[in-house]
Design an enzyme around this catalytic site. Structure first.
Site, PDB file in Angstrom:
ATOM      1  N   HIS A 329      34.921  40.023  43.224  1.00 21.78           N
ATOM      2  CA  HIS A 329      35.976  40.456  42.169  1.00 21.78           C
ATOM      3  C   HIS A 329      35.417  41.363  41.219  1.00 21.78           C
ATOM      4  CE1 HIS A 329      37.447  36.014  42.996  1.00 21.78           C
ATOM      5  NE2 HIS A 329      37.905  36.804  43.788  1.00 21.78           N
ATOM      6  N   GLU A 332      34.906  41.161  37.468  1.00 22.99           N
ATOM      7  CA  GLU A 332      33.780  40.351  37.075  1.00 22.99           C
ATOM      8  C   GLU A 332      32.381  40.999  37.163  1.00 22.99           C
ATOM      9  OE1 GLU A 332      34.543  36.546  39.385  1.00 22.99           O
ATOM     10  OE2 GLU A 332      36.528  36.680  38.826  1.00 22.99           O
ATOM     11  N   HIS A 467      29.749  35.374  40.222  1.00 21.02           N
ATOM     12  CA  HIS A 467      31.097  35.549  39.432  1.00 21.02           C
ATOM     13  C   HIS A 467      31.219  35.649  37.949  1.00 21.02           C
ATOM     14  CE1 HIS A 467      33.719  34.962  43.496  1.00 21.02           C
ATOM     15  NE2 HIS A 467      32.445  34.914  43.761  1.00 21.02           N
ATOM     16  N   GLU A 559      29.235  30.800  38.415  1.00 22.79           N
ATOM     17  CA  GLU A 559      30.177  31.523  37.281  1.00 22.79           C
ATOM     18  C   GLU A 559      29.263  31.993  36.092  1.00 22.79           C
ATOM     19  OE1 GLU A 559      33.164  32.398  37.754  1.00 22.79           O
ATOM     20  OE2 GLU A 559      33.646  31.202  39.679  1.00 22.79           O
TER      21      GLU A 559
END
Length: 729
Positions: A329, A332, A467, A559
């Protein structure tokens, strides 16, 4: 001191000196002597000359803003495109604690002042404990959201956003700002002789920046809404820009706060800057690094990979292959910068003789892909860290979410299991991609195609997909069975995946902090900061699941931060938060068993041999040279190896607790012609490894369709260039 640091210091001095004088008559705003006043004026003149000498364009911009006149709307138009000298104080990144935020009132606990943070995301339901903004309990112009900076701070601007909600439309359209040193006496932010009125939002998600006409030194700041969306109420999310004023007497702050002992390039790198940094690392460490590309984005940007190995460019027999992928993404961005930092760090520490790094480079072939979605990144980068919002740049140029763009092999396997008479008849690994996915009509991003081809070329053993936007580590499966929204859906290797996730999470300085605040609405600390991906939310077509079911590679998702696009000033801290995790996770590639599967007579390695672990319903395959790596937790294992045209072989292998793989080689004997005749005579069938053939055939089709699409895009690009030239002529 570098020119950049000199500019920052001069700008801070300049802003502080200006804040000490009123905008009209240059009289001192604070209680100082006449000599101190003259000294401040000298500092002001000196700082102006320094900033003009360093950056004439910025000096002209500052001069224009100082002389701005008119109402608040005109002022905002001039400052909306400007860039702030001071960084965000950290509402979004959680550097600002909940205790530092107060409000005049709030609609509910879930809409309290602690929720008034830029880009905070709400829970599934409005008005629950985790809603998507601060919302006032009253609708009048006396409402405010207040920040206590805990120390004198030079406030330079505010960024505002509406309420995050799929059910409600609430945002502030205009607002005022006030400052205070004691939270009792307040002074307004002025625009010349008038109180400044700033333009807020016209939708829920777009962040809007307002820079103050005159920066102001204070400890407290209030955002005071004046008008709001007519069909909504007073709700906002905010970030405050400011430079803490040095305070040697403070016990809460130090001048070295937020730094790193590693001298790395801590800034955001666009595509060209990323290429330059990678080239500089390769120039500095040519003996252990190699830059290569695996394909191009839709707009033609190359997908660069940095290889780090003691023998770059070659797969060494028995040496495992590891990869980190970031930027799937595009907005990110922390993973991108961490991988750029990581390649710098490994290069320099290798040169310095760091034994841990020397061992890692000697025993592992490392591949770092810092930007899988460079098109999306460039879109987010143009807006900047606080102004790109939550989703700008997430998708590919074509609008594809690459985290849902890989073949959904989970449901292919599960459907086959339901139809089969026995589970053994269904493959649990190396599942071919479906036929439709290989066509030119399939909605598959060129970046996804490139990564799939990369996975096929290199026998990766372990990977992590980086991410942002949360603080948690997820592990497969990412997709639920029967399409339920969320449900724990473990793989056969669930225990080892949980170990991998725990390794990263426990070494991450923020995740491991029991006092940390949750990012948005999920409390992952109750799960020790790890969770089965499908138990968070179902993601069909994820890269993690595809990697596990189509190749030998185990992959998790990390994350990294609540903030998808942290400010550059926060990058040194984020590096320190993740450095040990990044290194420790790579070392896990050496757990389990490894070996070479050879022909007993010729001693030649056997490719695509099946390695079965008794009690684990997930097999792997040997690489082209016959070497293999099977990640396993400590224990005793019964291993069966089989290859087409050979008798199977069984061995018992022991795995220890240290990250050093146990050598477990196999020598297979070819099936004799007499035995084959006996099988056929008794009505049996000779075992055929058709799955490998189908998998290879589908991969060839995918590559062929990719070449066709690449030629089409290149022709479209050339036609566009030609039309522009013709129009110019």
């Amino acid at each position: 001191m570098t020119m950049q640091r000199a500019h920052v210091c001069a700008a801070l001095i300049l802003c502080f000196a200006r804040a000490c004088f009123s905008s009209e008559d240059q009289t001192v705003n604070y209680n100082v002597t006449e000599s101190e006043s003259n000294e401040l004026k000298s500092i002001l003149n000196l700082a102006e000359s320094v900033t003009e000498g360093l950056d004439p364009a910025r000096a002209d911009e500052d001069h224009a803003q100082r002389n701005t006149s008119g109402d608040g709307e005109e002022m905002n138009k001039e400052t909306r495109g400007a860039k702030a000298d001071c960084p965000p104080l950290g509402l979004e990144s959680l550097k600002v604690s909940d205790d530092q935020l107060e409000s005049s009132s709030y609609f509910s606990v879930g809409l309290g002042p602690h929720r008034g943070r830029l880009n905070i995301q709400s829970g599934l339901e409005d008005e629950d404990e985790y809603d998507g903004a601060w919302c006032a309990g009253e609708e009048d112009q006396e409402q405010w959201l207040q920040l206590n900076a805990l120390r004198p701070t030079l406030f330079t601007g505010v960024i505002l956003q509406g309420r995050n909600s799929i059910w409600s439309l609430n945002w502030v359209r205009t607002y005022k700002v006030q400052f205070s040193n004691d939270s009792s006496v307040w002074r307004p932010c002025m625009n010349g002789s008038e109180e400044a009125v700033f333009i807020g939002n016209e939708d829920l998600e777009t962040p809007v920046l307002a820079l103050f006409p005159e920066p102001s030194v204070a400890q407290y700041i209030r955002i005071n809404p004046q008008t709001w969306f007519s069909n909504g109420t007073i709700c906002l999310r905010a970030e405050v820009l400011g430079c803490p004023v040095p305070d040697p007497d403070s016990s809460h702050f130090s001048e070295d706060e937020g730094g790193s002992s590693d001298d790395l390039d801590f800034r955001h790198h666009n595509y060209n800057e990323m290429k330059k940094l990678m080239k500089s690392v390769n120039d500095e460490c040519p003996n252990i690094t190699r830059i290569y590309t695996i394909g191009r984005s839709y707009t033609g940007l190359k997908l660069y990979v940095m290889e780090i190995s003691d023998n770059p460019g070659k797969h060494e027999l028995g040496e495992p292959e590891f990869r980190y992928v970031a930027g799937m993404h595009g907005n990110e961005v922390l993973g991108r910068e961490l991988l750029l930092n990581l390649m710098q760090y490994i290069c320099r520490e290798y040169t310095r003789g760091n034994q841990r790094v020397l061992q890692l480079v000697k025993d592992t072939r490392i591949h770092l892909l810092p930007s899988m979605n460079p098109d999306g990144y460039e879109t987010a980068y143009e807006k900047g860290s606080e102004l790109s919002g939550w989703a700008l740049g997430r998708y590919s140029f074509e609008g594809i979410d690459m985290n849902h763009n890989f073949p959904d092999l989970n449901n292919i396997m599960w459907d086959a299991q339901e139809l089969a008479m026995g589970k053994r008849r269904v493959s649990n690994h190396y599942i071919p991609m479906p036929e439709y996915y290989t066509s030119t009509e399939a909605l598959v991003a060129p970046e996804t195609r490139a990564v799939i081809s990369w996975m096929q070329d290199i026998p990766f053993v372990l990977s992590a997909n980086l991410h942002g936007g949360e603080l948690v580590v997820t592990y497969p499966f990412d997709c639920t069975r029967d399409w339920v929204p969320r449900q724990d859906t473990p793989t056969a290797d669930d225990e080892f995946f949980r170990w991998l996730a725990t390794v990263y999470a426990s070494a991450n300085l923020v995740m491991a902090n029991p006092e940390r605040r949750i990012c948005h609405s999920e409390d992952f600390q109750q799960h020790n900061n790890i969770i089965n991906g499908a138990d968070w939310h179902t993601v069909p077509g994820s890269m993690n699941d595809f990697s596990y079911l189509h190749t030998n590679c185990f992959e998790i998702t990390v994350e990294l931060s609540c903030d998808k696009f942290p400010h550059a000033s926060e990058l040194p801290v984020e590096w320190e938060n993740n450095k040990e995790s990044l290194l420790l996770y790579m070392e896990q590639v050496h757990r389990g068993i490894k070996g070479v599967i050879r022909d007993k007579d010729t001693k030649v390695g056997i490719a695509n041999a099946v390695i079965k672990v008794d009690g684990l319903d997930h097999d792997i395959r040997s690489a082209v040279d016959g070497d293999y790596w099977r990640l396993l937790n400590p224990g005793e294992y019964k291993i069966t190896v089989w290859a087409e045209g050979y008798f199977p072989r069984i061995r018992h292998c022991s795995v220890g607790s240290e990250p050093h793989a146990t050598i477990c080689d196999f020598a297979l004997t070819k099936t004799s012609q007499d035995r084959l005749k006996q099988i056929l005579a008794s009505g049996g069938k000779i075992p055929r490894d058709n799955q490998v053939r189908i998998r290879a055939m589908r991969m060839r089709k995918l590559r062929a369709s990719t070449k066709i699409l690449n030629r089409r895009r290149e022709q479209q690009r050339l036609n566009k260039v030609r039309r522009k030239r013709e129009a110019g002529a």
